[in-house]
Design an enzyme around this catalytic site. Sequence first.
Site, mmCIF file in Angstrom:
data_model
loop_
_atom_site.group_PDB
_atom_site.id
_atom_site.type_symbol
_atom_site.label_atom_id
_atom_site.label_comp_id
_atom_site.label_asym_id
_atom_site.label_seq_id
_atom_site.Cartn_x
_atom_site.Cartn_y
_atom_site.Cartn_z
ATOM 1 N N CYS A 373 0.782 -1.362 0.038
ATOM 2 C CA CYS A 373 0.154 0.155 0.033
ATOM 3 C C CYS A 373 0.929 1.380 0.005
ATOM 4 O O CYS A 373 0.575 2.214 -0.772
ATOM 5 C CB CYS A 373 -1.037 -0.087 0.913
ATOM 6 S SG CYS A 373 -0.581 -0.875 2.563
ATOM 7 N N GLN A 420 1.423 -10.906 -3.186
ATOM 8 C CA GLN A 420 -0.182 -10.563 -2.899
ATOM 9 C C GLN A 420 -0.782 -9.876 -4.269
ATOM 10 O O GLN A 420 -0.197 -8.950 -4.661
ATOM 11 C CB GLN A 420 0.000 -9.440 -1.953
ATOM 12 C CG GLN A 420 -1.208 -9.443 -1.091
ATOM 13 C CD GLN A 420 -1.103 -8.645 0.219
ATOM 14 O OE1 GLN A 420 -0.188 -7.708 0.373
ATOM 15 N NE2 GLN A 420 -1.770 -9.236 1.407
ATOM 16 N N ASP A 422 -2.325 -7.461 -4.837
ATOM 17 C CA ASP A 422 -2.830 -6.233 -4.007
ATOM 18 C C ASP A 422 -3.626 -5.194 -5.016
ATOM 19 O O ASP A 422 -2.912 -5.038 -6.227
ATOM 20 C CB ASP A 422 -1.672 -5.591 -3.391
ATOM 21 C CG ASP A 422 -1.837 -5.469 -1.813
ATOM 22 O OD1 ASP A 422 -3.004 -5.356 -1.704
ATOM 23 O OD2 ASP A 422 -1.059 -5.050 -1.064
ATOM 24 N N HIS A 424 -5.338 -1.137 -4.700
ATOM 25 C CA HIS A 424 -5.628 0.084 -3.841
ATOM 26 C C HIS A 424 -6.516 0.960 -4.733
ATOM 27 O O HIS A 424 -6.181 1.334 -5.886
ATOM 28 C CB HIS A 424 -4.469 0.849 -3.227
ATOM 29 C CG HIS A 424 -3.760 -0.385 -2.386
ATOM 30 N ND1 HIS A 424 -2.709 -0.928 -2.781
ATOM 31 C CD2 HIS A 424 -3.758 -0.528 -0.966
ATOM 32 C CE1 HIS A 424 -2.360 -1.681 -1.793
ATOM 33 N NE2 HIS A 424 -3.124 -1.578 -0.398
#
Length: 682
Positions: A373, A420, A422, A424
């Site tokens: 992040c 991951q 991921d 955002h």
Amino acid sequence: MNDPIKVTLPDGSVREVPRGTTPFAIAHSISPRLADAVVVARIRTAAGNTTDGAEEQTDDAHRGAQTEESMYAEAASAERIVDLAEPLNEDVHLWLLKEQDPESLRVVRHSAAHVMATAITELYPDVKLGHGPATDSGFFYDILREKPFTPEDLAAIEIKMAEVVARNEPFRHEYISHEEALTGYEQQGDFMKMHFISKFTKPGDNVSFYRNGEFVDFCRGPHVPSTGRVKAFKVMSIAGAYWLGDEKNPQLQRIYGTAFYTQKELDAHFKHLEEIKARDHRVLGKQLDLFSIQELAGSGLIFWHPKGAIIRKTMEDWMREECLRRGYDLVVTPHVMRRELWKISGHEGFYGDNMYAPMELDDAEYRLKPMNCPGHILIYKNSPKSYRDLPVRYAELGNVYRYERSGTMHGLLRVRGFTQDDAHIFCTPQQIEDEVVACVEFAEEVLHKFGFTEFKVELSTWDKNDAKSYVGAPEDWELAVNGLKTALGRKGIPYKEIPGEAAFYGPKIDVKLVDVLGRLWQLSTVQFDFNLPKRFELEYTGEDGEKHQPVMVHRALFGSVERFFGVLIEHYAGAFPLWLAPIQIGLVPISEKHTEYAKKVKAELEAIGLRVELDARNEQMKAKIRELALQKIPFVLIMGDKESEASAVSVRTRGKGDEGSVPLADFIARCKTLLADKSATL
């Protein structure tokens, strides 16, 4: 004080009974047969007061790995499970629970843990007891003993447990003053019980204990009426466990067991365990040559072999393409970043124990990233943003590194380095609900595409009584939690709220898939974050021309590629659907003269993107077919004179056997359909 109390039963009827009446007495007044069948009671009161002492329970499916201390956490609730001998002293709603009620089995297992502890202390009086909770699959007790337990000891413990059960000793709830309890354990040199009493009770409290026969232990309960109600049980295994989960502390011996109502249920449980064992991804990973963990390199670090790597590529390619289709931009961020970044994000303070130690470089200290992040935030922050740009969605299959203690790692499921998936999302407060809904829909698509038809959802919120473990104001948390609830409501998805399990920066939705054996796996997560945009002073220019702060959604749908792959191996027992299988087609020419035709077939299959292995060795056909079958290849095609002359193939389908000869064109069309649909069946 002698006024009667009102007891409301599930059918809505109300009974007035003397204060101090027990649930068992009420059950007996309804029916002696009911009194014989009831195991435990559930009550709901207006006050929600609970008894002093330690709550000996854990829920592995909801909380994953826990410390010894957290298993004793006490939570006040207006609804609780109580013994049948619990005196009722206020108006209550009462449920009398029998064997078919799920709460009852956990109580039986908790009582079985005390039966096991009784047996252990009678056989080995020198031991000290840690804690002994029930779990979703059984129970365990942590034991401090210098001499290691042996398999013969476990057998002796099980025999002694049968004696304790035969004695049919009542479980009696007793109370001792806080001071007397501490003094007693201090005299015994039992630092573990002293720790729990000091942590979870205070001077002046009456501390809760349970006794059966001569055995007594610090415990909140509840328990079944007597040891005789623990009928079908098994002492299963032993493992090491550090006191309070800290490897600097003494190592305890954790003895595991399980219990059921009947021997038939116990036998079915062990049959289920055999099925789980046969699907163990660590064993299958070696048999199918998918991955390895190399001792020379270190624990918890995965080496992807060619066959495993091609499955990984297939998974990642699908995920990247799906992200692009859904409006995400792909990004890549560094593996290490300056320590100062992690201080700003809060990871240094709230997550530092799970990060690797800082490394000193020429210009600053750096740390391996445990999460992606902050990197995505820096990309967002790199250029000005307008409300017209939002939402901004960044996705990355990024490698992260987290410090897992040596005793906690488990194949692909718990590792130190992993990838991951991921993403955002930076958006306006008005956009957040739609973005969360889209993330949940994306999570559903991931599960369905990879062959999972059932899932359960949990909403993890913060613990208002432990505000120091979280960042942000209470009103921010209220807004975030309500936003997630609204999004789930729009989807009509039932969920269970889990207080105290939120990330330090915001609440989250956890989507837990159910595999073919009925096991829950925590993989997909969607998290609301109002904290990091504030910490990094993120901005966008609003329609009013003023600067505003965006809100942020974290989401990972595989969770980690490694863990998701491990679950896939066990779900399919290594027999992957066609689109995922590392080798999709095996070719077996009957003799050397059929090899040229087999090569032609191979070329045509590869032309539509299939992964094909041709076994042209001068070996017996049956042996070659058997070797390909051991690799769990979806289709094995056999070619002889008849097939060569007719442009056909003889098809053997995994799990179905010989399907006979079919035109090659028809087989290719079948494969195209299976690949396009990403079908889990052949």
